[in-house]
Write an enzyme that holds these catalytic residues in place. Sequence first.
Site, PDB file in Angstrom:
ATOM      1  N   ASP A   1      10.561   9.735  35.178  1.00 51.64           N
ATOM      2  CA  ASP A   1       9.456   8.776  35.116  1.00 51.64           C
ATOM      3  C   ASP A   1       9.967   7.616  34.292  1.00 51.64           C
ATOM      4  O   ASP A   1      10.878   7.800  33.471  1.00 51.64           O
ATOM      5  CB  ASP A   1       8.237   9.359  34.394  1.00 51.64           C
ATOM      6  CG  ASP A   1       8.412   9.327  32.889  1.00 51.64           C
ATOM      7  OD1 ASP A   1       9.122  10.190  32.359  1.00 51.64           O
ATOM      8  OD2 ASP A   1       7.881   8.406  32.231  1.00 51.64           O
TER       9      ASP A   1
ATOM     10  N   HIS B   1       6.603  -3.518  45.592  1.00 52.22           N
ATOM     11  CA  HIS B   1       8.007  -3.543  45.998  1.00 52.22           C
ATOM     12  C   HIS B   1       8.845  -2.591  45.144  1.00 52.22           C
ATOM     13  O   HIS B   1       9.589  -1.770  45.658  1.00 52.22           O
ATOM     14  CB  HIS B   1       8.611  -4.957  45.914  1.00 52.22           C
ATOM     15  CG  HIS B   1      10.105  -4.879  45.929  1.00 52.22           C
ATOM     16  ND1 HIS B   1      10.816  -4.712  47.093  1.00 52.22           N
ATOM     17  CD2 HIS B   1      11.010  -4.798  44.917  1.00 52.22           C
ATOM     18  CE1 HIS B   1      12.094  -4.553  46.792  1.00 52.22           C
ATOM     19  NE2 HIS B   1      12.236  -4.601  45.483  1.00 52.22           N
TER      20      HIS B   1
ATOM     21  N   ASP C   1       2.161  13.318  29.745  1.00 53.88           N
ATOM     22  CA  ASP C   1       3.029  13.399  28.587  1.00 53.88           C
ATOM     23  C   ASP C   1       2.139  13.707  27.387  1.00 53.88           C
ATOM     24  O   ASP C   1       0.947  13.403  27.378  1.00 53.88           O
ATOM     25  CB  ASP C   1       3.834  12.105  28.404  1.00 53.88           C
ATOM     26  CG  ASP C   1       4.995  12.296  27.428  1.00 53.88           C
ATOM     27  OD1 ASP C   1       5.164  13.420  26.902  1.00 53.88           O
ATOM     28  OD2 ASP C   1       5.724  11.323  27.174  1.00 53.88           O
ATOM     29  N   SER C   2       2.763  14.318  26.369  1.00 56.15           N
ATOM     30  CA  SER C   2       2.003  14.900  25.265  1.00 56.15           C
ATOM     31  C   SER C   2       1.592  13.921  24.179  1.00 56.15           C
ATOM     32  O   SER C   2       0.800  14.263  23.316  1.00 56.15           O
ATOM     33  CB  SER C   2       2.878  15.957  24.614  1.00 56.15           C
ATOM     34  OG  SER C   2       4.094  15.344  24.186  1.00 56.15           O
TER      35      SER C   2
ATOM     36  N   GLY D   1       4.012  12.699  22.214  1.00 59.91           N
ATOM     37  CA  GLY D   1       5.170  12.733  21.307  1.00 59.91           C
ATOM     38  C   GLY D   1       5.929  11.411  21.315  1.00 59.91           C
ATOM     39  O   GLY D   1       6.384  10.938  20.269  1.00 59.91           O
ATOM     40  N   TYR D   2       6.050  10.831  22.468  1.00 62.70           N
ATOM     41  CA  TYR D   2       6.798   9.582  22.588  1.00 62.70           C
ATOM     42  C   TYR D   2       5.955   8.378  22.176  1.00 62.70           C
ATOM     43  O   TYR D   2       6.448   7.469  21.505  1.00 62.70           O
ATOM     44  CB  TYR D   2       7.271   9.410  24.035  1.00 62.70           C
ATOM     45  CG  TYR D   2       8.120   8.190  24.238  1.00 62.70           C
ATOM     46  CD1 TYR D   2       9.417   8.144  23.742  1.00 62.70           C
ATOM     47  CD2 TYR D   2       7.624   7.083  24.916  1.00 62.70           C
ATOM     48  CE1 TYR D   2      10.203   7.007  23.919  1.00 62.70           C
ATOM     49  CE2 TYR D   2       8.410   5.955  25.103  1.00 62.70           C
ATOM     50  CZ  TYR D   2       9.694   5.924  24.608  1.00 62.70           C
ATOM     51  OH  TYR D   2      10.466   4.812  24.782  1.00 62.70           O
TER      52      TYR D   2
HETATM   53  N1  PRF Z   1       9.270  12.920  24.354  1.00 64.15           N
HETATM   54  C1  PRF Z   1       8.089  12.823  25.042  1.00 64.15           C
HETATM   55  N2  PRF Z   1       7.911  11.894  25.986  1.00 64.15           N
HETATM   56  C2  PRF Z   1       8.921  11.042  26.257  1.00 64.15           C
HETATM   57  C3  PRF Z   1      10.143  11.099  25.585  1.00 64.15           C
HETATM   58  C4  PRF Z   1      10.342  12.090  24.575  1.00 64.15           C
HETATM   59  O1  PRF Z   1      11.380  12.221  23.933  1.00 64.15           O
HETATM   60  C5  PRF Z   1      10.927  10.066  26.112  1.00 64.15           C
HETATM   61  C6  PRF Z   1      12.296   9.708  25.724  1.00 64.15           C
HETATM   62  N3  PRF Z   1      12.871   8.743  26.518  1.00 64.15           N
HETATM   63  C7  PRF Z   1      10.152   9.425  27.075  1.00 64.15           C
HETATM   64  N4  PRF Z   1       8.949  10.022  27.153  1.00 64.15           N
HETATM   65  N5  PRF Z   1       7.097  13.667  24.772  1.00 64.15           N
END
Ligand code: PRF
Length: 376
Positions: A271, A340, A92-93, A95-96
Amino acid sequence: MKFTLQHTDPKSKARAAELITDHGKIETPIFMPVGTVASVKGVHQRELKEEINPDIILGNTYHLYLRPKIEILKQAGGLHKFMGWDRNILTDSGGYQVYSLSGNRKIKEEGVKFKSHIDGSYHFFSPESVMEIQRDIGADIIMAFDECTPYPCDYNYAKRSMHMTHRWLDRCIRHLDKTPFTYGYEQTFFPIVQGSTYKDLRRQSAEYIASVGAEGNAIGGLSVGEPAEEMYAMTEVVCEVLPEDKPRYLMGVGTPINILENIALGIDMFDCVMPTRNARNGMLFTAHGTINIKNKKWENDFSPIDEMGTTFVDLEYSKAYLRHLFAANEYLGKQIATIHNLGFYLWLVREARKHILAGDFSEWKSIMVKQMDKRL
Ligand code: PRF
């Protein structure tokens, strides 16, 4: 990357497909265990491979950038080698993660300034820097840098943010095109749809994301506190627009029921920290509902953790024993619960796949949703 659709459910939008990258095959629908800091918390790689057997796991740019740091990952020859995982990885980048830092970050057109949760130091992520970092981490699938909006989100903020995410996407693509692969294998880039809980924005975002012609597409900004029905409504709108011949990844979702409902709407990849995080808190997912293993009612229940026996821990240990491990705060309790839960999540998506291929997914889903919606 090669994506091949194998079967579509006649009564829903569920699909079974196959994705092939330089690190092997991914059969979808898939759930990707989260390995934020180059570790799926509580499970070592051999156990993960042999017992849970996922085709792909997830890592996080934000965390890996702060620790062990990119320079170390480069010296190791990339994340796969560093952590001893030779199958697929998606990163993942950030961003979240940056969104989750709420008070400790400033979002601007240029990028995001944020404060490290580790030592309080300041850092800056831009679409360009995040692409370079993901090249150097070396995951098979890398994500666009986006802004995940909170819930609820004011319409005008959601709209402005969505447009900025689109401009950031253009910058990601321009920069990626100039940045060669760091290691000797390919990386596939997925852009991310945003638009909060507004159908018109979701549609507009999906159209923009589809227009860039990436090899796969993701949906972000959901599972951030909105009711499940709103999430499903957004997934539905977006899946109508995103191309059918490309994988669709719904980020950060969700409960076993959320996963089945979204598979029915056309999602291929998921995920979530839920199976691992909840396991560490003593919450187990089963085909018949959830169990809080810390509950006194399990104190003298010597039946297996889960009669279904998806992983060896399910039949080898009793509920009473696992409850005792949690009561005594033993590491082993968290480890057993994690194996589990991940085993169950992977079983669930594999079963979904089998039923899609067999043509009776919708019927099976209705039974499962009813069955899993219980507390044992
Ligand atoms: N953007 C990024 N990763 C994420 C989300 C997102 O909006 C979310 C939203 N549930 C989880 N992981 N880059």
